[in-house]
Design an enzyme around this catalytic site. Structure first.
Site, PDB file in Angstrom:
ATOM      1  N   LYS A 180       0.750  -1.147  -0.029  1.00  0.00           N
ATOM      2  CA  LYS A 180       0.125  -0.026  -0.069  1.00  0.00           C
ATOM      3  C   LYS A 180       0.911   1.339  -0.060  1.00  0.00           C
ATOM      4  CE  LYS A 180      -1.169   2.447   2.967  1.00  0.00           C
ATOM      5  NZ  LYS A 180      -1.018   4.089   3.077  1.00  0.00           N
ATOM      6  N   THR A 191       9.583   3.269   2.006  1.00  0.00           N
ATOM      7  CA  THR A 191       8.495   3.915   1.359  1.00  0.00           C
ATOM      8  C   THR A 191       6.922   3.846   1.511  1.00  0.00           C
ATOM      9  OG1 THR A 191       8.822   3.067  -0.946  1.00  0.00           O
ATOM     10  CG2 THR A 191      10.478   4.773  -0.348  1.00  0.00           C
ATOM     11  N   ASN A 408      -4.632  16.209  -0.331  1.00  0.00           N
ATOM     12  CA  ASN A 408      -3.819  16.263   1.153  1.00  0.00           C
ATOM     13  C   ASN A 408      -4.464  17.584   1.920  1.00  0.00           C
ATOM     14  OD1 ASN A 408      -1.515  14.451   1.466  1.00  0.00           O
ATOM     15  ND2 ASN A 408      -1.605  14.597  -0.566  1.00  0.00           N
ATOM     16  N   THR A 413      -3.043  13.739   7.926  1.00  0.00           N
ATOM     17  CA  THR A 413      -2.365  12.669   8.092  1.00  0.00           C
ATOM     18  C   THR A 413      -1.325  12.527   9.284  1.00  0.00           C
ATOM     19  OG1 THR A 413      -0.528  14.136   6.893  1.00  0.00           O
ATOM     20  CG2 THR A 413      -1.695  12.429   5.559  1.00  0.00           C
TER      21      THR A 413
END
Length: 413
Positions: A180, A191, A408, A413
Site C-alpha cells: 500500500k 517508502t 492532502n 495525516t
C-alpha cells in the site's frame, strides 16, 4: 528472458500461507481496516524500516523482534491510525495487539510482526481491534490475499499485488506480494507498507541481505511527494514449504531467488508510484553514463522527485530544462557538455546542446500516457545519459496534479 512467470494470486500463492482482511471499525469510512498474513509454519523473516527519527510504535517493536529472532508466523496490519507520535501508550497498544493475536492463533507473541498505517498522532482504536481479532482469524483463507491487500489501503485507489513462480532444483518455488502507498512516498527505505511471502528455504542472513539489496534498487527509487513516512515497513517471509534444499550462500539458486525478489519489489514499487495521490501517469527515469550505479540512482531519484519536472509532465510540457536542472543538482559530478536527454522517442538534448524536436508530438506523448492510467502505456519514459561512466540506475515517480493538493488539504495525516 526472466527465469520466472507471473501466476494468479498474491501473498497466498506460495505454499503454506493464508491471509484475511476485514472491517473492524478502525476507519470512520467503514472500509476494510484490519489485515492478517499467516504462515502455517515458522518462516524466516527479514525486514527493512523507515529511516525517520519519528517512528511508529510498530516500527520499533518489529525492529526489536527481528533483532532477537529473525522468524515469524504472522503479520498483523491495522489501517486507519498510524500509532506514531503516541508515546508509551502507543507502545503498550502495539504490545497488546501482538499478544491478542498470539493468543487467538495459539502461538508465541515473538512470532508476530506488526504494521500500522493511517493518521499520525492517533492511537489504534483498541476496543475495535480487540473485537476484530477473532473474526479476523476466522476469516483466514488460502485465497484471502485480495481482502488483505484491500484492508491495508488508505488513500490508495487500487490494491497492489503480484505473484511469481520459478523452479529451483526442479521444484516450483513461488513468491507473492502486496503493498500500500499513495502519499508520503519518498526514497528513504521502504517508502510504504509492503509484504512479501515465499515458500523457498533460505538462510536468515542471506534472506535479509537479498531484501536489503532489492529495496535499494526498487522501493528506495520511488518518490511521489518527497515525504518519508513514520511507518514505512517492508517484511519478507520465507517458510521453506516448497521443500527445496536450503539456500545458504550466493550461487545460481540464490541469484535466481534474489532476482525474483527484486522483480516482486519492483512491480510493487512501480504500482505505488502509478497510484500516487492525484497522479495521472507513471514516470520512469532511466539514467546511464554515470560514474557508478549509486550515482545513477541518485540522479534518477532527483529527477523523479523534482516538483518542476512532475508539474511539467502534468502540464504535458516537454520541458527538458527542468530535467537538466534536476540532474545537475543531484550531487553527482558530470560534464554538462556530454548530457543527453530523451522523452520517449524524442531526443531533446544531445552533447549538452538543445535540439529541434517535434514539440506537439512530444506533448501528445505525455497526453497519451495520462489517458492510459493503470495500463502499461501510462508510463512516461525519461532517459538521461551523463556521458561520464558506465553506471546506470532507474527511479519511478508520478506527475503532480491539482488533485494532490486537494487530497492532502482534505485528508489529515
Amino acid at each position: 528472458m526472466a527465469d520466472w512467470q507471473v501466476i494468479e494470486g498474491n501473498i497466498t500463492a506460495p505454499k503454506g500461507f493464508k491471509a484475511a482482511g476485514i472491517t473492524a471499525g478502525l476507519k470512520p469510512s467503514g472500509s476494510p481496516d484490519l489485515s492478517l498474513i499467516y504462515s502455517e509454519t515458522e518462516a524466516i523473516a527479514a525486514g527493512v524500516f523507515t529511516t525517520s527519527q519519528v517512528r511508529a510504535a510498530c516500527v520499533d517493536y518489529c525492529r526489536q523482534r527481528l533483532q532477537a529472532k529473525a522468524s515469524a508466523r504472522a503479520i498483523l496490519v491495522n489501517s486507519g491510525q498510524a500509532n506514531a507520535g503516541t508515546g508509551k501508550q502507543g507502545w503498550d497498544d502495539a504490545v497488546e495487539s501482538a499478544q491478542l493475536l498470539a493468543q487467538g492463533l495459539n502461538i508465541s507473541p515473538e512470532s508476530i510482526l506488526l504494521a500500522s498505517t493511517g493518521v499520525i498522532g492517533q492511537r489504534i482504536k483498541m476496543e475495535q481491534l480487540r473485537q476484530g481479532i477473532t473474526p479476523l482469524i476466522q476469516s483466514l483463507a488460502p485465497n484471502g490475499g485480495d481482502k488483505a491487500a484491500r484492508a491495508i489501503m488508505t488513500t490508495d485507489l487500487v490494491p497492489k499485488t503480484i505473484a511469481l513462480e520459478t523452479e529451483i532444483d526442479g521444484r516450483p518455488v513461488r513468491m507473492g506480494g502486496i503493498a500500500k502507498g499513495s502519499g508520503m512516498i519518498h526514497p528513504n527505505m521502504a517508502t510504504m507498507l509492503a509484504f512479501v511471502t515465499c515458500d523457498a528455504a533460505v538462510s536468515t542472513a542471506l534472506w535479509q541481505q537479498m531484501l536489503s539489496r532489492a529495496t535499494q534498487k526498487t522501493f528506495n527509487q520511488v518518490t511521489v511527494d518527497g515525504d518519508t513516512s513514520t511507518n514505512d515497513s517492508l517484511f519478507a517471509l520465507a517458510n521453506g514449504e516448497s521443500r527445496t534444499a536450503a539456500i545458504t550462500e550466493m550461487g545460481p539458486n540464490a541469484e535466481k531467488l534474489e532476482a525474483m525478489l527484486t522483480a516482486v519489489c519492483q512491480h510493487l514499487a512501480k504500482a505505488i508510484a502509478r497510484d500516487g495521490e492525484g497522479a495521472t501517469c507513471l514516470m520512469e527515469i532511466q539514467v546511464t553514463g554515470a560514474p557508478d550505479d549509486q550515482s545513477a540512482r541518485a540522479v534518477a531519484r532527483t529527477i523523479a522527485g523534482s516538483s518542476l519536472v512532475k508539474s511539467a509532465v502534468f502540464g504535458r510540457d516537454p520541458n527538458w530544462g527542468r530535467i537538466a536542472g534536476a540532474a545537475g543538482r543531484a550531487g553527482v559530478k558530470f560534464d554538462q557538455n556530454n548530457l543527453l536527454i530523451k522523452l520517449g522517442n524524442y531526443v531533446l538534448m544531445d552533447q549538452g546542446q538543445p535540439l529541434e524536436f517535434d514539440r506537439p508530438g512530444a506533448s501528445n506523448y505525455l497526453k497519451q500516457a495520462a489517458s492510459g492510467a493503470y495500463l502499461e502505456q501510462d508510463t512516461v519514459l525519461i532517459q538521461v545519459d551523463l556521458g561520464t561512466g558506465s553506471g546506470q540506475g532507474t527511479a519511478w515517480g508520478c506527475d503532480l496534479s491539482y488533485d494532490y493538493v486537494r487530497i492532502n488539504a482534505d485528508y489529515t495525516t
